[in-house]
Design a protein around this motif. Structure first.
Motif, PDB file in Angstrom:
ATOM      1  N   GLN A   8     -23.627 -38.443  87.083  1.00 42.30           N
ATOM      2  CA  GLN A   8     -24.891 -38.992  87.323  1.00 42.30           C
ATOM      3  C   GLN A   8     -25.180 -39.063  88.842  1.00 42.30           C
ATOM      4  N   VAL A   9     -26.509 -39.242  89.233  1.00 44.19           N
ATOM      5  CA  VAL A   9     -26.959 -39.380  90.428  1.00 44.19           C
ATOM      6  C   VAL A   9     -26.706 -41.184  91.045  1.00 44.19           C
ATOM      7  N   ALA A  10     -26.149 -41.306  92.040  1.00 43.68           N
ATOM      8  CA  ALA A  10     -25.900 -42.724  92.490  1.00 43.68           C
ATOM      9  C   ALA A  10     -25.377 -42.748  94.001  1.00 43.68           C
ATOM     10  N   GLN A  11     -25.845 -43.762  94.688  1.00 44.52           N
ATOM     11  CA  GLN A  11     -25.255 -44.081  96.124  1.00 44.52           C
ATOM     12  C   GLN A  11     -23.774 -44.388  96.012  1.00 44.52           C
ATOM     13  N   ALA A  12     -23.089 -44.196  97.114  1.00 39.44           N
ATOM     14  CA  ALA A  12     -21.665 -44.525  97.065  1.00 39.44           C
ATOM     15  C   ALA A  12     -21.442 -45.858  96.983  1.00 39.44           C
ATOM     16  N   HIS A  13     -22.507 -46.892  97.281  1.00 38.29           N
ATOM     17  CA  HIS A  13     -22.298 -48.321  96.990  1.00 38.29           C
ATOM     18  C   HIS A  13     -22.962 -48.866  96.047  1.00 38.29           C
ATOM     19  N   ASP A  14     -23.470 -48.157  95.109  1.00 41.32           N
ATOM     20  CA  ASP A  14     -24.361 -48.485  93.680  1.00 41.32           C
ATOM     21  C   ASP A  14     -23.523 -48.044  92.617  1.00 41.32           C
ATOM     22  N   LEU A  15     -22.534 -48.675  92.198  1.00 41.06           N
ATOM     23  CA  LEU A  15     -21.553 -48.126  91.183  1.00 41.06           C
ATOM     24  C   LEU A  15     -22.034 -48.503  89.873  1.00 41.06           C
ATOM     25  N   GLY A  36     -18.121 -31.471  90.923  1.00 46.62           N
ATOM     26  CA  GLY A  36     -17.278 -31.999  89.523  1.00 46.62           C
ATOM     27  C   GLY A  36     -15.927 -31.130  89.312  1.00 46.62           C
ATOM     28  N   SER A  37     -15.438 -30.588  90.431  1.00 47.72           N
ATOM     29  CA  SER A  37     -14.180 -29.687  90.243  1.00 47.72           C
ATOM     30  C   SER A  37     -13.239 -30.673  89.885  1.00 47.72           C
ATOM     31  N   THR A  38     -12.963 -31.476  90.770  1.00 47.37           N
ATOM     32  CA  THR A  38     -11.724 -32.574  90.421  1.00 47.37           C
ATOM     33  C   THR A  38     -11.846 -33.244  89.209  1.00 47.37           C
ATOM     34  N   ALA A  39     -13.171 -33.727  88.991  1.00 48.51           N
ATOM     35  CA  ALA A  39     -13.375 -34.615  87.652  1.00 48.51           C
ATOM     36  C   ALA A  39     -12.830 -33.573  86.495  1.00 48.51           C
ATOM     37  N   LEU A  40     -13.275 -32.369  86.448  1.00 47.41           N
ATOM     38  CA  LEU A  40     -12.791 -31.424  85.364  1.00 47.41           C
ATOM     39  C   LEU A  40     -11.186 -31.368  85.344  1.00 47.41           C
ATOM     40  N   GLU A  41     -10.618 -31.505  86.372  1.00 50.67           N
ATOM     41  CA  GLU A  41      -9.182 -31.643  86.187  1.00 50.67           C
ATOM     42  C   GLU A  41      -8.633 -32.665  85.827  1.00 50.67           C
ATOM     43  N   LEU A  42      -9.135 -33.861  86.288  1.00 55.05           N
ATOM     44  CA  LEU A  42      -8.432 -35.084  85.869  1.00 55.05           C
ATOM     45  C   LEU A  42      -8.921 -35.668  84.767  1.00 55.05           C
ATOM     46  N   ALA A  43     -10.113 -35.279  84.156  1.00 52.93           N
ATOM     47  CA  ALA A  43     -10.788 -36.005  82.879  1.00 52.93           C
ATOM     48  C   ALA A  43      -9.768 -35.930  81.757  1.00 52.93           C
ATOM     49  N   PRO A  44      -9.387 -34.897  81.406  1.00 53.26           N
ATOM     50  CA  PRO A  44      -8.592 -34.482  80.027  1.00 53.26           C
ATOM     51  C   PRO A  44      -7.662 -35.661  79.762  1.00 53.26           C
ATOM     52  N   GLN A  45      -7.055 -36.280  81.015  1.00 52.84           N
ATOM     53  CA  GLN A  45      -5.951 -37.321  80.488  1.00 52.84           C
ATOM     54  C   GLN A  45      -6.136 -38.702  80.698  1.00 52.84           C
ATOM     55  N   VAL A  46      -7.621 -39.039  80.539  1.00 59.26           N
ATOM     56  CA  VAL A  46      -8.096 -40.517  80.758  1.00 59.26           C
ATOM     57  C   VAL A  46      -8.868 -40.572  79.455  1.00 59.26           C
ATOM     58  N   ASP A  47      -9.128 -42.077  79.451  1.00 60.84           N
ATOM     59  CA  ASP A  47     -10.121 -42.526  78.347  1.00 60.84           C
ATOM     60  C   ASP A  47     -11.537 -42.204  78.397  1.00 60.84           C
ATOM     61  N   ARG A  48     -11.779 -42.488  79.701  1.00 59.05           N
ATOM     62  CA  ARG A  48     -13.307 -42.138  80.142  1.00 59.05           C
ATOM     63  C   ARG A  48     -13.369 -42.106  81.648  1.00 59.05           C
ATOM     64  N   TYR A  49     -14.403 -41.007  82.032  1.00 59.33           N
ATOM     65  CA  TYR A  49     -14.436 -40.383  83.510  1.00 59.33           C
ATOM     66  C   TYR A  49     -15.927 -40.231  83.777  1.00 59.33           C
ATOM     67  N   ILE A  50     -16.505 -41.023  84.634  1.00 58.54           N
ATOM     68  CA  ILE A  50     -17.889 -40.975  85.165  1.00 58.54           C
ATOM     69  C   ILE A  50     -17.571 -40.424  86.767  1.00 58.54           C
ATOM     70  N   GLY A  51     -18.453 -39.436  86.792  1.00 58.96           N
ATOM     71  CA  GLY A  51     -18.709 -38.825  88.465  1.00 58.96           C
ATOM     72  C   GLY A  51     -19.781 -39.110  88.948  1.00 58.96           C
ATOM     73  N   THR A  52     -20.083 -39.663  90.021  1.00 59.43           N
ATOM     74  CA  THR A  52     -21.661 -40.084  90.643  1.00 59.43           C
ATOM     75  C   THR A  52     -21.537 -39.021  92.177  1.00 59.43           C
ATOM     76  N   ASP A  53     -22.667 -38.851  92.482  1.00 64.31           N
ATOM     77  CA  ASP A  53     -22.851 -38.022  93.709  1.00 64.31           C
ATOM     78  C   ASP A  53     -24.324 -38.625  94.181  1.00 64.31           C
ATOM     79  N   ILE A  54     -24.651 -38.555  95.486  1.00 62.10           N
ATOM     80  CA  ILE A  54     -25.746 -38.952  96.032  1.00 62.10           C
ATOM     81  C   ILE A  54     -26.803 -37.818  95.844  1.00 62.10           C
ATOM     82  N   SER A  55     -26.325 -36.575  95.712  1.00 61.61           N
ATOM     83  CA  SER A  55     -27.110 -35.069  95.549  1.00 61.61           C
ATOM     84  C   SER A  55     -27.376 -34.937  94.359  1.00 61.61           C
ATOM     85  N   SER A  56     -28.599 -34.809  93.598  1.00 61.29           N
ATOM     86  CA  SER A  56     -28.845 -34.451  92.290  1.00 61.29           C
ATOM     87  C   SER A  56     -28.588 -33.049  92.198  1.00 61.29           C
TER      88      SER A  56
END
Length: 204
Positions: free
Chosen positions: A91-98, A50-70
């Motif tokens: 949240q946990v999700a496959q790369a192709h399961d948006l 989540g490092s990049t998400a934490l950098e970018l999220a403050p300037q957008v309306d909504r941000y969802i980060g997903t990863d295959i690894s719980s």
């Protein structure tokens, strides 16, 4: 070992390791900050801890980060608890399961060379975006890397020390994105043992 199990095992060390090329990371981070707008709803696939998400999220309306690894998602969620970013979630999700709908921007940073189903992943990203939606990626070009990287990664993978890694060149990656329907609007190639290609694309 499954891909998810590999990254679950690597998560704690991954979270502690410093960014290997901070100059290149900062360059593309700044470009994304310029591109993202306050009204954007962003989905990042392969968000890691989540490092990049934490950098970018403050300037957008909504941000969802997903990863295959719980385990990666758990670490990212722990970081989030120390902020007031109520519009950011992991949240946990496959790369192709948006997940969800209404994404204006999809990010896949240091991810595409790690997916085994590139066509399906690119197709899912394309389908998730509206006309004019933005797809931003950064990928390792193993097809243009040092000759010994292929055998080395194969050996490491055989003993559980590396995940699946696809080999493609800049031209091959661009061709796959265009085949999925995207229009390429910007590219930046960053040098290294395996060059990395930063791509900004748009759904027509």
């Amino acid at each position: 070992m499954t891909t998810a199990a590999f990254w679950d095992k690597a998560a704690e060390k991954y979270a502690k390791d410093p960014i290997s090329d901070m100059e290149s990371y900062t360059q593309t981070l700044d470009i994304m900050k310029d591109l993202l707008q306050p009204q954007h709803r962003v989905l990042e696939i392969g968000c890691g801890t989540g490092s990049t998400a934490l950098e970018l999220a403050p300037q957008v309306d909504r941000y969802i980060g997903t990863d295959i690894s719980s385990n990666m998602v758990e670490i990212a969620t722990e970081k989030l608890a120390d902020t007031n970013l109520d519009h950011l979630s992991f949240q946990v999700a496959q790369a192709h399961d948006l997940p969800g709908t209404g994404h204006d921007v999809v990010l896949a940073l240091n991810l595409l060379h790690l997916v085994e189903n590139m066509g399906e992943t690119l197709g899912s990203i394309y389908d998730a975006l509206p006309s004019g939606g933005i797809f931003i990626s950064k990928s390792a070009l193993l097809g243009e890397g040092s000759w010994y990287l292929g055998p080395m990664i194969a050996l490491m993978r055989a003993v559980g020390k590396a995940p699946f890694v696809a080999r493609f060149s800049e031209a091959e990656l661009i061709r796959m994105m265009e085949h999925a329907g995207f229009t390429i609007t910007q590219t930046i190639k960053q040098d290294g043992m395996a060059p990395r290609l930063f791509v900004v694309a748009q759904k027509p």
